[in-house]
Design a protein around this motif. Structure first.
Motif, short mmCIF file in Angstrom:
data_model
loop_
_atom_site.label_atom_id
_atom_site.label_comp_id
_atom_site.label_asym_id
_atom_site.label_seq_id
_atom_site.Cartn_x
_atom_site.Cartn_y
_atom_site.Cartn_z
N VAL A 1 67.01 -11.65 71.90
CA VAL A 1 67.39 -12.07 71.90
C VAL A 1 68.86 -10.30 72.18
CG1 VAL A 1 69.53 -12.05 70.22
CG2 VAL A 1 68.54 -13.94 70.73
N ALA A 2 67.45 -9.42 71.42
CA ALA A 2 67.78 -8.16 71.52
C ALA A 2 67.68 -7.24 72.79
CB ALA A 2 67.24 -7.29 70.57
N ARG A 3 66.97 -7.61 73.87
CA ARG A 3 66.98 -7.26 75.19
C ARG A 3 67.71 -8.21 75.43
NH1 ARG A 3 61.80 -8.38 75.35
NH2 ARG A 3 62.04 -11.12 75.89
N ARG A 4 68.26 -9.34 75.80
CA ARG A 4 69.75 -9.58 76.21
C ARG A 4 70.74 -9.48 75.87
NH1 ARG A 4 70.64 -11.52 81.26
NH2 ARG A 4 72.64 -12.47 80.50
N THR A 5 70.87 -8.28 74.62
CA THR A 5 71.42 -8.07 74.23
C THR A 5 72.43 -6.80 75.25
OG1 THR A 5 72.33 -9.05 72.44
CG2 THR A 5 73.27 -7.39 72.43
N VAL A 6 70.89 -5.64 74.78
CA VAL A 6 70.91 -4.44 76.01
C VAL A 6 71.14 -4.62 77.70
CG1 VAL A 6 69.42 -2.81 76.78
CG2 VAL A 6 69.49 -3.69 74.17
N GLN A 7 70.52 -5.70 78.36
CA GLN A 7 70.63 -6.17 79.67
C GLN A 7 73.03 -6.83 79.60
OE1 GLN A 7 68.44 -9.07 80.52
NE2 GLN A 7 66.86 -8.50 79.97
N LEU A 8 72.84 -7.69 78.97
CA LEU A 8 74.77 -7.31 79.19
C LEU A 8 75.27 -5.69 79.10
CD1 LEU A 8 74.75 -10.87 76.81
CD2 LEU A 8 75.54 -10.42 79.29
N ARG A 9 75.00 -4.89 77.95
CA ARG A 9 75.86 -4.07 77.55
C ARG A 9 75.27 -3.15 79.21
NH1 ARG A 9 74.01 -1.42 72.22
NH2 ARG A 9 74.91 -3.79 71.35
N GLN A 10 74.60 -3.17 79.78
CA GLN A 10 74.18 -2.05 80.91
C GLN A 10 75.13 -2.46 82.33
OE1 GLN A 10 72.78 0.64 81.26
NE2 GLN A 10 73.18 0.92 83.22
N LYS A 11 75.11 -4.57 82.17
CA LYS A 11 75.59 -4.75 82.97
C LYS A 11 77.77 -3.90 83.08
CE LYS A 11 73.01 -8.98 84.36
NZ LYS A 11 72.50 -9.97 84.61
N ASN B 1 78.22 -1.09 81.60
CA ASN B 1 78.77 -0.07 81.81
C ASN B 1 78.89 0.28 83.40
OD1 ASN B 1 78.77 0.38 79.03
ND2 ASN B 1 75.92 1.11 79.43
N ASP B 2 77.95 -0.97 83.59
CA ASP B 2 77.63 -0.43 85.18
C ASP B 2 79.06 -1.39 86.01
OD1 ASP B 2 75.13 0.11 85.54
OD2 ASP B 2 74.63 -1.70 85.96
N LEU B 3 79.55 -1.87 85.48
CA LEU B 3 80.62 -3.04 86.08
C LEU B 3 82.04 -1.99 85.62
CD1 LEU B 3 82.63 -5.33 86.78
CD2 LEU B 3 82.85 -6.10 84.41
N VAL B 4 82.18 -1.40 84.65
CA VAL B 4 83.25 -0.54 84.19
C VAL B 4 83.52 1.38 85.77
CG1 VAL B 4 83.79 1.91 82.74
CG2 VAL B 4 82.70 -0.33 82.30
N MET B 5 81.67 1.71 85.59
CA MET B 5 81.76 2.40 86.79
C MET B 5 82.19 2.29 88.07
SD MET B 5 81.09 5.44 85.66
CE MET B 5 80.19 6.08 86.73
N GLU C 1 86.91 -2.83 78.21
CA GLU C 1 86.89 -3.98 79.23
C GLU C 1 88.82 -3.84 79.39
OE1 GLU C 1 86.29 -7.95 82.32
OE2 GLU C 1 85.76 -7.55 80.35
N VAL C 2 89.45 -4.72 78.36
CA VAL C 2 90.67 -4.44 78.79
C VAL C 2 91.51 -3.08 79.07
CG1 VAL C 2 92.58 -5.18 77.77
CG2 VAL C 2 91.04 -6.39 77.33
N ALA C 3 91.37 -1.85 77.40
CA ALA C 3 91.38 -0.77 78.06
C ALA C 3 91.09 -0.46 79.50
CB ALA C 3 90.49 -0.02 76.92
N THR C 4 89.87 -0.59 80.06
CA THR C 4 89.62 0.41 81.87
C THR C 4 90.41 0.16 82.37
OG1 THR C 4 87.03 0.46 81.07
CG2 THR C 4 87.39 0.98 83.77
#
Length: 761
Positions: free
Chosen positions: A382-392, A394-398, A50-53
């Motif tokens: 916990v694993a499902r929530r981690t995947v959701q956070l990562r997807q969000k 990526n969406d924010l970066v795009m 996020e910082v690099a972006t």
């Protein structure tokens, strides 16, 4: 006699407690290790991305600043005025275009005009316009020259980038100076620059919701030390200040791709904080589940041990009773049998206790299985929530990338629009829905000869005088239509004012403002007046000699036929008579048009019975129709219909329209229909089966000197002047009616409609 030892019982309980505690502690350690060693590093990776972006977006914004400056430089570099200024050093161009107001409007800090050798022609720097000076006297010009003293070749082309000037970062753009066609050899170079000011940094800070810094090396060292970290040495570096804040930095490359400074951003570690709270909430939940499970195991173990103690005590009591029964055997067989029966019952009870113990162990196994399944379920969540956070993330970066691209496009369009508005030959004012002026170009001040820091509808209304601009503005906005008015300003200048509504491009088409265009038409008015006076005077002066020529030619033919014996001479007299008659018609057309345009023609309105009037007009044209064998047809509905008009002028209009219908029809016929229409109007429709009129010719049908299918090289001036329909339309409009083309199809014919009022106009 058997007895339960209290010390041994205490040791068993202590051992059970120690095993349960060690198991709980081991599970907690494993959970903490999983969160610290896997989950939190994942959140740190997301945070660094996020910082690099954001640093990349700031770099993109820097390039956007230079692209905007380069776009303005290119527009100015392709002006014909700039091209001429470099060659003749025109002082008028400096006063009109290179003043302080221009730099403030364009947001520039430096502007350099250089000739093709790199020698300065005009230099402008912050808070001063240097003018024509040597390179050594310019404060900020040095970075644009190479070591040998010549202008760096990089700036002789269209270039955009960053340079370090006077300890600050500047966005620059350059363009070769060419004519507006873009062809030919460049006569010089135009360089424009804009410092990355504190205002721009504050705008970026608001945009990214974090503190943003852009500066050269020494300034960057001071800023980073103020943040509590050492100056950066890497290309990109991210330094956490605490669990809640971090600092990121990146290098700035100049137009030659050399590092000149740094970009810094201080931001809140929102992603890391969210990950920290989520992981510790999961850790707390897992610790709670583990402790509850451990407590349940410990409680069930203690319960089982207490049951065993009770069983042993009962066994001890039974054995004591047996021994007592043995001592009493001697008392009798009956008592002995009772004792044996009692022992048998005790044995049966012990078997039942064993079965109960087995059931307890099976319940313990079932409970362990439920704990294992619950733990697996928590891990999946916990694993499902981690995947959701990562997807969000990526969406924010795009989304941030799309916003950055849209911002660059918006800035480019804004620069083009600003340059276009400033280069308009007409005055331009843009108002919002409240009437407040939002945009105004310099041409407005030139037209009215006044300067104003804040233009408004009121100030423009006072300058226009007779035009009620405020009322016209309201009418344009409320009725959503264009309005055009003309007025004289200060008694010497004519202006044309055009008001047009500004609509949204969506489905609502909502009006969000009004654009006002002001055009100086003084010269056009003077030319029009001179032309009308010339035509009026020339036509009047031509009528007398032309009438004499025509009359004398007619007299010679009538009274001197005996003296004129030569057939060639007779043909020449006929040509003179016809040509002079044609010229008199042309002069009359010019005079009629001039009187109509100057409102000097007098109309004598009378009540006209339409059927006999139309029959008489058609009889005048009947020979031409019969010569082509065309069919005539007249229909009047109702029969006794009457109109109010000047008979002579109405006849002139109808003769012109009917004459055109006969002229351009070779087969078929001409139909004339008069019909009463709503609104106290009679419509006279003239329908022919002629060659029709194309779409291109329809646009210029009622203009001066225009003939159907005519051009400058092909029009037949011997057949007419192209003034007939123009004069006819003016005549019928002066009498309160209309003349228009209803329909026309090439090869099939046309329908013209003449509307005449039945009541006073």
């Amino acid at each position: 006699m058997v007895e339960v030892e209290p010390t041994r019982q205490y040791r068993s309980r202590r051992t059970l407690t120690l095993i349960v505690v060690m198991g709980v502690v081991g599970l907690v350690v494993i959970q903490v290790g999983l969160i610290r060693g896997y989950l939190m590093p994942q959140f740190e990776v997301i945070e660094q991305t996020e910082v690099a972006t954001r640093l990349e977006r700031i770099v993109v914004d820097l390039h956007e600043e230079s692209e905007v400056v380069a776009l303005v430089a290119r527009d100015w570099g392709h002006w014909d005025d700039s091209y001429q200024f470099v060659q003749d050093h025109n002082q008028a161009f400096i006063e009109s275009s290179l003043n302080q107001a221009t730099f403030e409007n364009l947001g520039l800090d430096v502007l350099y005009y250089l000739d093709r050798t790199g020698r300065p022609i005009f230099l402008a720097e912050p808070r001063r316009i240097v003018g024509q000076v040597a390179v050594e006297t310019a404060v900020y010009l040095a970075p644009f020259y190479s070591a040998d003293g010549g202008l760096n070749q990089k700036f002789t082309t269209e270039t955009a980038g960053m340079v370090a000037v006077d300890g600050r970062v500047m966005a620059v753009g350059s363009s070769p100076i060419l004519p507006s066609s873009g062809e030919g050899e460049a006569v010089g170079t135009l360089i424009m620059g804009r410092f990355i000011s504190q205002e721009v940094l504050e705008r970026w800070s608001d945009k990214f919701e974090n503190l943003v810094f852009v500066g050269v090396d020494q300034e960057a060292v001071v800023w980073f030390k103020r943040q509590g970290i050492e100056p950066p040495t890497d290309e990109v570096m991210i330094v956490p200040l605490s669990r809640f804040e971090l600092v990121g930095e990146s290098r700035i490359l100049d137009i030659f791709q050399k590092p000149i400074g740094y970009i810094g951003i201080r931001m809140v570690r929102e992603t890391y904080r969210q990950g920290w709270w989520v992981s510790h909430m999961i850790l707390g939940l897992m610790m709670t589940v583990t402790m509850v499970a451990g407590t349940l195991v410990w409680w069930m173990g203690r319960r089982e041990m207490a049951s065993e103690v009770r069983r042993r005590r009962e066994l001890s009591d039974t054995i004591q009773k047996i021994e007592s029964q043995k001592r009493l055997l001697e008392a009798g067989d009956k008592q002995m049998k009772e004792t044996v029966a009692e022992v048998s019952r005790k044995n049966l009870d012990m078997q039942r206790m064993q079965i109960a113990m087995m059931n307890i162990l099976e319940d313990q196994k079932a409970l362990d299985e439920e704990l294992r399944l619950e733990k697996a379920n928590v891990e999946r969540k916990v694993a499902r929530r981690t995947v959701q956070l990562r997807q969000k993330t990526n969406d924010l970066v795009m989304a941030q990338k799309r916003i950055s691209e849209g911002w660059l496009q918006l800035q480019q369009e804004k620069a083009r629009l600003t340059a276009s508005i400033q280069s308009l030959s007409m005055g331009f004012l843009l108002t919002d829905n409240t009437g407040a002026v939002q945009v105004v170009n310099g041409r407005v001040e030139e037209i009215f000869g006044q300067q104003s820091a804040a233009w408004s509808l009121g100030s423009l209304h006072r300058l226009l005088g007779k035009i009620d601009l405020v009322a016209r503005w309201s009418e344009c906005k409320n009725q959503e239509r264009e309005i055009k008015v003309e007025a004289m300003v200060s008694g010497v200048r004519w202006v044309r004012v055009l008001l047009a509504p500004i609509r949204m491009i969506d489905q609502t088409k909502q009006v969000i403002g009004v654009v006002i265009l002001v055009e100086d038409i003084t010269q056009a008015k003077q030319l029009e007046k001179s032309r009308d006076e010339f035509f009026a005077v020339a036509s009047h002066e031509l009528r007398t000699p032309l009438a004499a020529i025509q009359g004398n030619a007619a007299l010679i033919k009538e009274y001197y036929q005996a003296e004129v014996k030569s057939e060639a001479l007779k043909e020449m007299l006929t040509d003179i008579e016809l040509a002079s008659g044609r010229l008199i018609t042309i002069v009359n057309d010019f005079l009629d048009a001039s009187r109509l345009e100057l409102n000097k023609l007098v109309f004598k309105t009378e009540t006209i019975s339409l059927r006999p009037f139309l029959e008489r007009v058609m009889r005048e044209i009947d020979p031409n129709a019969l010569g082509k064998r065309l069919a005539w047809q007249l229909a009047v509905k109702p029969e006794g219909i009457q109109v109010l008009a000047d008979p002579a002028r109405l006849e002139q209009v109808i003769v012109n329209v009917l004459g055109n219908a006969v002229k351009f029809t070779n087969e078929g016929g001409v139909d004339v229909t008069a019909e009463q229409k709503p609104g106290q109007v009679v419509a006279i429709a003239v329908r022919d089966t002629g060659k029709g009129i194309t779409q291109d010719d329809q646009a210029a049908l009622f203009q001066k000197f225009k003939q159907v299918g005519s051009s400058a090289l092909s029009r037949d001036v011997s057949q007419g002047t192209g003034m007939g329909l123009y004069i006819s339309r003016l005549l019928i409009e002066k009498m309160g009616g209309r003349l228009f083309l209803l329909e026309s199809t090439p090869g099939k014919g046309s329908v013209f409609v003449i509307e005449v009022p039945t009541t006073p106009y």
